[in-house]
Design a protein around this motif. Sequence first.
Motif, PDB file in Angstrom:
ATOM      1  N   LEU A   1      22.560  54.339 -31.376  1.00  0.00           N
ATOM      2  CA  LEU A   1      21.716  53.269 -30.809  1.00  0.00           C
ATOM      3  C   LEU A   1      20.734  53.902 -29.839  1.00  0.00           C
ATOM      4  N   SER A   2      19.439  53.668 -30.081  1.00  0.00           N
ATOM      5  CA  SER A   2      18.401  54.304 -29.271  1.00  0.00           C
ATOM      6  C   SER A   2      18.265  53.612 -27.914  1.00  0.00           C
ATOM      7  N   GLN A   3      17.584  54.283 -27.017  1.00  0.00           N
ATOM      8  CA  GLN A   3      17.350  53.721 -25.680  1.00  0.00           C
ATOM      9  C   GLN A   3      16.613  52.384 -25.794  1.00  0.00           C
ATOM     10  N   GLN A   4      15.645  52.317 -26.728  1.00  0.00           N
ATOM     11  CA  GLN A   4      14.872  51.079 -26.891  1.00  0.00           C
ATOM     12  C   GLN A   4      15.752  49.929 -27.395  1.00  0.00           C
ATOM     13  N   GLU A   5      16.608  50.235 -28.371  1.00  0.00           N
ATOM     14  CA  GLU A   5      17.530  49.197 -28.889  1.00  0.00           C
ATOM     15  C   GLU A   5      18.453  48.702 -27.781  1.00  0.00           C
ATOM     16  N   LEU A   6      18.945  49.613 -26.969  1.00  0.00           N
ATOM     17  CA  LEU A   6      19.829  49.222 -25.863  1.00  0.00           C
ATOM     18  C   LEU A   6      19.065  48.346 -24.875  1.00  0.00           C
ATOM     19  N   GLU A   7      17.875  48.788 -24.496  1.00  0.00           N
ATOM     20  CA  GLU A   7      17.076  48.034 -23.518  1.00  0.00           C
ATOM     21  C   GLU A   7      16.790  46.615 -23.999  1.00  0.00           C
ATOM     22  N   ASN A   8      16.385  46.485 -25.264  1.00  0.00           N
ATOM     23  CA  ASN A   8      16.037  45.160 -25.807  1.00  0.00           C
ATOM     24  C   ASN A   8      17.226  44.219 -25.769  1.00  0.00           C
ATOM     25  N   ARG A   9      18.380  44.717 -26.217  1.00  0.00           N
ATOM     26  CA  ARG A   9      19.568  43.852 -26.292  1.00  0.00           C
ATOM     27  C   ARG A   9      20.075  43.496 -24.883  1.00  0.00           C
ATOM     28  N   ILE A  10      20.017  44.444 -23.974  1.00  0.00           N
ATOM     29  CA  ILE A  10      20.518  44.188 -22.612  1.00  0.00           C
ATOM     30  C   ILE A  10      19.622  43.164 -21.916  1.00  0.00           C
ATOM     31  N   SER A  11      18.333  43.236 -22.190  1.00  0.00           N
ATOM     32  CA  SER A  11      17.412  42.248 -21.631  1.00  0.00           C
ATOM     33  C   SER A  11      17.753  40.850 -22.160  1.00  0.00           C
ATOM     34  N   GLU A  12      18.076  40.751 -23.465  1.00  0.00           N
ATOM     35  CA  GLU A  12      18.450  39.442 -24.042  1.00  0.00           C
ATOM     36  C   GLU A  12      19.719  38.902 -23.395  1.00  0.00           C
ATOM     37  N   ILE A  13      20.705  39.774 -23.204  1.00  0.00           N
ATOM     38  CA  ILE A  13      21.970  39.315 -22.593  1.00  0.00           C
ATOM     39  C   ILE A  13      21.715  38.851 -21.158  1.00  0.00           C
ATOM     40  N   GLY A  14      20.875  39.586 -20.438  1.00  0.00           N
ATOM     41  CA  GLY A  14      20.527  39.184 -19.069  1.00  0.00           C
ATOM     42  C   GLY A  14      19.933  37.785 -19.040  1.00  0.00           C
ATOM     43  N   GLU A  15      19.045  37.508 -19.988  1.00  0.00           N
ATOM     44  CA  GLU A  15      18.419  36.173 -20.057  1.00  0.00           C
ATOM     45  C   GLU A  15      19.461  35.096 -20.337  1.00  0.00           C
ATOM     46  N   GLU A  16      20.404  35.404 -21.232  1.00  0.00           N
ATOM     47  CA  GLU A  16      21.469  34.425 -21.539  1.00  0.00           C
ATOM     48  C   GLU A  16      22.297  34.134 -20.289  1.00  0.00           C
ATOM     49  N   ILE A  17      22.624  35.167 -19.544  1.00  0.00           N
ATOM     50  CA  ILE A  17      23.419  34.975 -18.321  1.00  0.00           C
ATOM     51  C   ILE A  17      22.614  34.171 -17.302  1.00  0.00           C
ATOM     52  N   ASN A  18      21.327  34.444 -17.186  1.00  0.00           N
ATOM     53  CA  ASN A  18      20.471  33.673 -16.264  1.00  0.00           C
ATOM     54  C   ASN A  18      20.532  32.182 -16.591  1.00  0.00           C
ATOM     55  N   ARG A  19      20.495  31.880 -17.895  1.00  0.00           N
ATOM     56  CA  ARG A  19      20.546  30.471 -18.307  1.00  0.00           C
ATOM     57  C   ARG A  19      21.938  29.881 -18.078  1.00  0.00           C
ATOM     58  N   ASP A  20      22.977  30.607 -18.508  1.00  0.00           N
ATOM     59  CA  ASP A  20      24.338  30.057 -18.473  1.00  0.00           C
ATOM     60  C   ASP A  20      24.887  29.939 -17.052  1.00  0.00           C
ATOM     61  N   TYR A  21      24.416  30.766 -16.142  1.00  0.00           N
ATOM     62  CA  TYR A  21      25.011  30.826 -14.806  1.00  0.00           C
ATOM     63  C   TYR A  21      24.066  30.398 -13.685  1.00  0.00           C
ATOM     64  N   ALA A  22      22.965  29.733 -14.029  1.00  0.00           N
ATOM     65  CA  ALA A  22      22.067  29.232 -12.981  1.00  0.00           C
ATOM     66  C   ALA A  22      22.901  28.348 -12.054  1.00  0.00           C
ATOM     67  N   ASP A  23      22.786  28.530 -10.740  1.00  0.00           N
ATOM     68  CA  ASP A  23      23.532  27.760  -9.724  1.00  0.00           C
ATOM     69  C   ASP A  23      25.034  28.075  -9.660  1.00  0.00           C
ATOM     70  N   LYS A  24      25.503  29.094 -10.370  1.00  0.00           N
ATOM     71  CA  LYS A  24      26.958  29.385 -10.347  1.00  0.00           C
ATOM     72  C   LYS A  24      27.300  30.628  -9.530  1.00  0.00           C
ATOM     73  N   ARG A  25      26.299  31.348  -9.085  1.00  0.00           N
ATOM     74  CA  ARG A  25      26.501  32.582  -8.317  1.00  0.00           C
ATOM     75  C   ARG A  25      27.667  33.425  -8.864  1.00  0.00           C
ATOM     76  N   PRO A  26      27.526  33.923 -10.092  1.00  0.00           N
ATOM     77  CA  PRO A  26      28.631  34.671 -10.698  1.00  0.00           C
ATOM     78  C   PRO A  26      28.907  35.983  -9.975  1.00  0.00           C
ATOM     79  N   ILE A  27      30.144  36.439 -10.123  1.00  0.00           N
ATOM     80  CA  ILE A  27      30.460  37.791  -9.654  1.00  0.00           C
ATOM     81  C   ILE A  27      30.726  38.660 -10.880  1.00  0.00           C
ATOM     82  N   LEU A  28      29.926  39.694 -11.013  1.00  0.00           N
ATOM     83  CA  LEU A  28      30.090  40.630 -12.128  1.00  0.00           C
ATOM     84  C   LEU A  28      31.110  41.676 -11.714  1.00  0.00           C
ATOM     85  N   ILE A  29      32.124  41.869 -12.556  1.00  0.00           N
ATOM     86  CA  ILE A  29      33.139  42.877 -12.247  1.00  0.00           C
ATOM     87  C   ILE A  29      33.075  43.960 -13.318  1.00  0.00           C
ATOM     88  N   GLY A  30      32.601  45.116 -12.917  1.00  0.00           N
ATOM     89  CA  GLY A  30      32.489  46.235 -13.855  1.00  0.00           C
ATOM     90  C   GLY A  30      33.820  46.955 -13.959  1.00  0.00           C
TER      91      GLY A  30
END
Length: 194
Positions: free
Chosen positions: A20-49
């Motif tokens: 998986l190239s850097q570009q493929e990773l960047e594109n998909r991670i950006s999409e996931i970020g957008e999904e989290i922004n939508r799903d968690y608006a007003d929820k102040r999530p805590i990300l646990i790595g």
Amino acid sequence: MSFYKPETVECNGEQFKVLLSQQELENRISEIGEEINRDYADKRPILIGVLNGAFIFLADLMRHISIPCEVDFYKLSSYGDEKVSSGKVQQRKDIDANITGRHVIIVEDIVDTGLSANYIMNIVNRKKPASVEWVTLLKKSEALKYHVDIKYVGFEIPTLFVLGYGLDYAQEGRNLAQIYVLDGELPEEGEKTD
Ligand code: PRP
């Protein structure tokens, strides 16, 4: 900024090539970020790595999250320095945050057998969070032995040994900017696989 992303790389005496190239990773991670922004608006999530592997994915994912959020870390180990899981999970670091009543998003670099994810679910659920969801950059569906519901999956991959972008082979290779696979494990384009 320039990142370390050769087409092929030797790690611990074995040859790897790009999956998986850097570009493929960047594109998909950006999409996931957008999904989290939508799903968690007003929820102040805590990300646990889940350290160590998730540190690069988590850092890049968080930079695509534009809603208020927090971060904390577990550190687990199941692979040691081998290419296959030892089958035993050891917790090396606990989180500091109080997650009771909080919306938790657990961030993994890879879910393989699901053993680590199951281990974490047990300890997280005991702390009574308001909700728990998973995000993983990679998921080896065919290797899953322990069920885990994963809401956000970057890429489903075959059961291959992968390296780079946080994932290691005997602790090396985490600094690669792309995901690599053992050369020879992935069929060449047009090659017969059955
Ligand atoms: C890897 C990965 C996951 C786990 C997935 O961690 O980061 O936590 O294995 O495998 P599983 O689904 O079979 O449990 P590892 O033990 O290699 O430690 P690391 O993150 O420090 O590399």
